[in-house]
Structure formats: structure tokens, C-alpha cells
Design an enzyme around this catalytic site. Structure first.
Site, PDB file in Angstrom:
ATOM      1  N   GLU A 158      28.171 -13.397 -10.292  1.00  0.00           N
ATOM      2  CA  GLU A 158      27.752 -12.169  -9.607  1.00  0.00           C
ATOM      3  C   GLU A 158      27.795 -12.320  -8.087  1.00  0.00           C
ATOM      4  OE1 GLU A 158      23.726 -11.984 -11.281  1.00  0.00           O
ATOM      5  OE2 GLU A 158      24.450 -10.496 -12.686  1.00  0.00           O
ATOM      6  N   PRO A 159      28.962 -12.538  -7.510  1.00  0.00           N
ATOM      7  CA  PRO A 159      29.015 -12.676  -6.052  1.00  0.00           C
ATOM      8  C   PRO A 159      28.778 -11.352  -5.342  1.00  0.00           C
ATOM      9  CG  PRO A 159      31.233 -12.636  -6.960  1.00  0.00           C
ATOM     10  CD  PRO A 159      30.288 -12.614  -8.134  1.00  0.00           C
ATOM     11  N   ARG A 203      27.581 -11.276  -1.312  1.00  0.00           N
ATOM     12  CA  ARG A 203      27.927 -11.651   0.060  1.00  0.00           C
ATOM     13  C   ARG A 203      29.353 -12.218   0.164  1.00  0.00           C
ATOM     14  NH1 ARG A 203      24.129 -13.271   3.655  1.00  0.00           N
ATOM     15  NH2 ARG A 203      22.693 -13.766   1.969  1.00  0.00           N
ATOM     16  N   ARG A 240      18.920  -8.789   9.492  1.00  0.00           N
ATOM     17  CA  ARG A 240      18.937 -10.187   9.057  1.00  0.00           C
ATOM     18  C   ARG A 240      18.472 -11.201  10.113  1.00  0.00           C
ATOM     19  NH1 ARG A 240      23.255 -12.417   7.895  1.00  0.00           N
ATOM     20  NH2 ARG A 240      22.413 -13.737   6.260  1.00  0.00           N
ATOM     21  N   TYR A 281      15.225 -13.163   8.777  1.00  0.00           N
ATOM     22  CA  TYR A 281      15.315 -14.574   8.393  1.00  0.00           C
ATOM     23  C   TYR A 281      16.219 -15.412   9.291  1.00  0.00           C
ATOM     24  CZ  TYR A 281      18.281 -12.041   4.913  1.00  0.00           C
ATOM     25  OH  TYR A 281      19.128 -11.188   4.265  1.00  0.00           O
ATOM     26  N   CYS A 303      12.454  -1.175  19.713  1.00  0.00           N
ATOM     27  CA  CYS A 303      11.266  -1.569  20.473  1.00  0.00           C
ATOM     28  C   CYS A 303      10.463  -2.654  19.778  1.00  0.00           C
ATOM     29  CB  CYS A 303      10.405  -0.349  20.754  1.00  0.00           C
ATOM     30  SG  CYS A 303      11.238   0.755  21.884  1.00  0.00           S
TER      31      CYS A 303
HETATM   32  C1  LIG Z   1      21.553 -10.604  -4.733  1.00  0.00           C
HETATM   33  C2  LIG Z   1      21.980 -11.012  -6.081  1.00  0.00           C
HETATM   34  C3  LIG Z   1      23.248 -11.527  -6.295  1.00  0.00           C
HETATM   35  C4  LIG Z   1      24.248 -11.726  -5.193  1.00  0.00           C
HETATM   36  O1  LIG Z   1      23.867 -12.701  -4.264  1.00  0.00           O
HETATM   37  P1  LIG Z   1      24.877 -13.095  -3.094  1.00  0.00           P
HETATM   38  O2  LIG Z   1      24.188 -14.161  -2.356  1.00  0.00           O
HETATM   39  O3  LIG Z   1      25.104 -11.887  -2.275  1.00  0.00           O
HETATM   40  O4  LIG Z   1      26.143 -13.567  -3.757  1.00  0.00           O
HETATM   41  C5  LIG Z   1      23.615 -11.837  -7.584  1.00  0.00           C
HETATM   42  N1  LIG Z   1      22.747 -11.689  -8.612  1.00  0.00           N
HETATM   43  C6  LIG Z   1      21.508 -11.211  -8.436  1.00  0.00           C
HETATM   44  C7  LIG Z   1      20.612 -11.064  -9.587  1.00  0.00           C
HETATM   45  C8  LIG Z   1      21.085 -10.861  -7.165  1.00  0.00           C
HETATM   46  O5  LIG Z   1      19.846 -10.399  -6.998  1.00  0.00           O
END
Ligand SMILES: *Cc1c(COP(=O)(O)O)cnc(C)c1O
Length: 408
Positions: free
Chosen positions: A296-297, A299, A336, A340, A367
Site C-alpha cells: 500500500e504505497p 508517499r 509537515r 514533524y 501567524c
Molecule cells: C498511510 C498509510 C499507508 C501509506 O503510507 P506511505 O508512507 O504514504 O506509503 C499505507 N497503509 C495504511 C494503512 C496507511 O495508513
């Protein structure tokens, strides 16, 4: 070429510099885009986005039969993005009814959706079931109960993946760590068995497999491998005790990208090889059939595909202390750095190859003293009206933006 700005390596592959010294992205002069559309402006390189989708399929597909790539929509989701994913044959993670609505409005195939979230509302659960999302990633026992009831009332059998909390430290910023023991996400080991047996006992739920997602912006493979071991060991134990079959293994996302040239992310192939060989070895050792792999990429697909453009204002020089270079955006469009301490680099889009002569801090216009986009970066002398370009702005900027001090 030797005079080329080394920071260009952080921009989409197509990026070049034209004869006027302007940044060119996907064939478009970034300075002209800034003037035509106004700033702050986020520009996405579509060809680069598609290439990243294909690289994920190719790199994991080289190592493992039929992996499924499911893009995490919370990194950046608009209808055009959903359509692009559909065309590239990529699935979609959503974490809210709102994201599900975007996917539906774009005509995205809803059976290719994975519905996440640590506190889905009754309405969201019902919406997901009625719209026919492919899989729910179930985060807790209450959600399991509600889902069971909602499906029962509609004679619907729903595929689910319980989210495990494998208790590993992914060595990333604590605000983007999710798979450690002290996390709001997922079932800790002692509750996970309950989730498995309850799901197996329900006629309304099909327990398709298991899910974990340990954090974001990871540079190391080891935490993934620990999480894989944890999950496969758990699956083997559940098989022995309850006859559970692990058909799908969802390893989440979190693959890191390069935001600065002194911290380059490992290539995708490194993650693909490490994860898949650990799964194959683990399944052989535990005598499990090889599950369907899901990744599940978020970013790592969209992050480097976009560049943020800002217009520079009048610098504030505090002798012997610091020079602030203000821009016309900031934490309102990219929270961001404030949230963090995310690091970025930048170039002047209208003078890409001018030598850097001065260390400055890029200040946002909001501000809050914490609204600093970049602390201490070397840049050429700036002038009001210059265009500042920040690469790697595709992920977790626009979806987390706010309308604070919106001009109306
Ligand atoms: C945010 C998230 C991702 C993706 O994370 P990345 O760091 O953007 O690759 C995948 N799976 C779940 C469950 C997430 O919450």
C-alpha cells in the site's frame, strides 16, 4: 552540466532548465505556470506518477507472483488521481467516507478499494458495505461487530483483513510511527486471536487475511521483516489452533523517499527483494501456502511527483542571527515541517543554476512562529517576486491543508 544544481535530482525525472535558467517540469516552464495560475501552486508530473505506479508493479512483480499494489489515497487524492490509478490497474486505500466519495465520483472500481481507519463511523461502515468496497481493514472488535451486523442485515458477505499491531519500531519520526505497541492503530497480539475467531465464526464476514502497516517514510527493511515474521508466525499459530488460512498478506506502505540530497532513500528494488524473500522463506519454514501479497504505497508513488511553487517576499535580515525569506504559503498548504520537523530542499525556479551564497530560513505567511518551511538552507540572493520551488511536495501536503487566513 557540471554547473547544474545538484538539488534537481530531487525533482521529477523530466525536470530540466531552459535557456532562461528557469525550472522546466514535464515540458512546462515553472515560472510561467506560477505567473499564469498564481502561487502557492502545486504542479504534478503525470508521466512521473504513472512511471512510479509501473515501477511498483514491476519491482514487486519480478520477485513475487501477482502482487497487488494499492495506493494509499490519504497521501493525495483527487478524482484525476483516482482515474489515473484505475488506468494503471492500481487499487486504492481510503480512510474515510469522504475519500470513498471521491473514488466513487471518479468512477473508480469500488471492489478494488480497501477501507481503512481506526474509528470508522457507523455511517462510513454502512456506506462501505452498501457501495461494495472490496475489503475492510478492521481495526478493533467494535468495528468487527458493527460490520458483522451491517452485513447481516443486508445479506452481504464482506472480505476483511484485521490490522495487526506487530510491535516493531520502524525508526522513523514518532508522529508517523504506527506499528509499535503504544499505537492507536490495530490489534495487539493478545486481542488479535479474538478478532480471528470472531471473524471466522461470522457467516457475514470472510476472513481473507491479515494486514499491518508499521509507519511512514521508512529507510530500513529490517522493521518490515520483523513485522512479516510476526504476522506469519501468528498466521501459522491460528492455522494450527483454528484452521485459519492466510490467503492475503497486506504489508502496508511506508517506503521512504528522498527529500534531501544528504538522505537518499533506498531504491524500490531493495524493499521488493527483502520483503518478498522474507515472505517466501517464512511460508516455507511454517508450511504455509504463499499468500496473495498486497502493498500500500502512498508517499513513494506521489511524493516526488509534485513540486510546490511560492512567490518570495521581502527578506528580513537580523544581523548575526538569521535571514528569513518569506513566501506566500506555508503551514496552510504544507503542515509537515511544523508538525514533524519534515525537511525539504528548494531552488529558485527563475534562477535554478545561480550559485548559492547565503544561508536563509524559508518562512511561511501564517501567524505562527512555527510556520517555517525550511530551516537553514543555502540559496542564491533572493528578491521579492522570485519563485521558490520545493520538490517532493506530492504527499501529505494538499490533503492536510487548511484554510486558515484564507483571503476569502
Ligand atoms: C498511510 C498509510 C499507508 C501509506 O503510507 P506511505 O508512507 O504514504 O506509503 C499505507 N497503509 C495504511 C494503512 C496507511 O495508513
Amino acid at each position: 552540466m557540471s554547473s547544474m544544481n545538484p538539488r534537481l535530482a530531487l525533482f521529477p525525472l523530466s525536470t530540466s532548465v531552459n535557456e532562461r535558467g528557469h525550472l522546466v517540469i514535464g515540458g512546462c516552464d515553472a515560472v510561467k505556470l506560477a505567473h499564469d495560475f498564481g502561487t502557492p501552486l502545486y504542479i504534478f508530473d503525470e508521466a512521473f506518477l504513472r512511471q512510479r505506479c509501473r515501477e511498483f508493479k514491476a519491482e514487486f512483480g519480478r520477485e513475487y507472483p501477482n502482487p497487488r499494489v494499492v495506493y494509499a489515497g490519504k497521501a493525495f487524492l483527487i478524482k484525476a488521481m483516482a482515474r489515473l490509478l484505475k488506468e494503471e490497474g492500481i487499487g486504492l486505500d481510503v480512510v474515510s467516507g469522504g475519500e470513498l466519495g471521491i473514488a466513487q465520483a471518479a468512477g473508480f472500481p469500488l471492489d478494488q478499494i480497501v477501507f481503512h481507519g481506526n474509528n470508522k463511523s457507523n455511517e462510513e461502515i454502512t456506506m462501505g458495505v452498501e457501495w461494495g468496497v472490496g475489503r475492510f481493514v478492521v481495526d478493533n472488535l467494535l468495528e468487527l461487530e458493527i460490520l458483522d451486523r451491517v452485513c447481516g442485515e443486508r445479506s452481504h458477505k464482506q472480505k476483511i483483513l484485521p490490522r495487526l499491531c506487530p510491535g516493531v519500531d520502524p525508526h522513523t519520526h514518532k508522529k508517523i510511527t504506527t506499528g509499535n505497541i503504544d499505537s492507536k492503530f490495530g490489534f495487539p497480539r493478545e486481542q488479535a486471536e479474538d478478532a480471528v475467531t470472531k471473524a471466522m465464526a461470522s457467516p457475514n464476514l470472510e476472513l481473507a487475511g491479515l494486514h499491518f502497516h508499521i509507519g511512514s517514510q521508512l529507510f530500513e527493511t529490517e522493521p518490515f521483516l520483523e513485522a512479516i515474521d510476526f504476522t506469519l508466525n501468528f498466521a501459522a499459530e491460528m492455522k494450527k489452533k483454528h484452521g485459519f488460512e492466510l490467503k492475503e498478506l497486506d504489508c502496508g506502505g511506508g517506503f521512504g523517499i528522498s527529500y534531501t540530497i544528504d538522505a537518499l532513500a533506498p531504491p524500490l528494488a531493495t524493499f521488493a527483494k527483502a520483503l518478498t524473500s522474507r515472505i517466501k522463506d517464512g511460508c516455507a519454514r511454517l508450511k504455509l501456502a504463499l499468500p496473495q501479497l498486497i502493498i500500500e504505497p502512498g508517499r513513494s508513488i506521489v511524493g516526488s511527483a509534485a513540486v510546490a511553487l511560492y512567490t518570495v517576499g521581502a527578506a528580513k535580515q537580523i544581523a548575526g542571527v538569521r535571514t528569513y525569506v518569506p513566501v506566500d504559503g506555508g503551514m496552510g498548504d504544507n503542515v509537515r515541517p511544523a508538525m514533524y520537523q519534515a525537511q525539504y530542499e528548494a531552488v529558485l525556479a527563475n534562477h535554478v543554476n545561480k550559485p548559492n551564497t547565503k544561508t536563509v530560513s524559508i518562512a511561511g505567511k501564517f501567524c505562527e512562529s512555527g510556520d517555517i518551511l525550511i530551516n537553514d538552507i543555502m540559496l542564491p540572493e533572493t528578491h521579492p517576486g522570485d519563485i521558490l520551488a520545493i520538490p517532493d511536495s506530492g504527499a501529505y501536503c494538499i490533503p492536510m491543508s487548511s484554510t486558515t487566513h484564507s483571503p476569502g
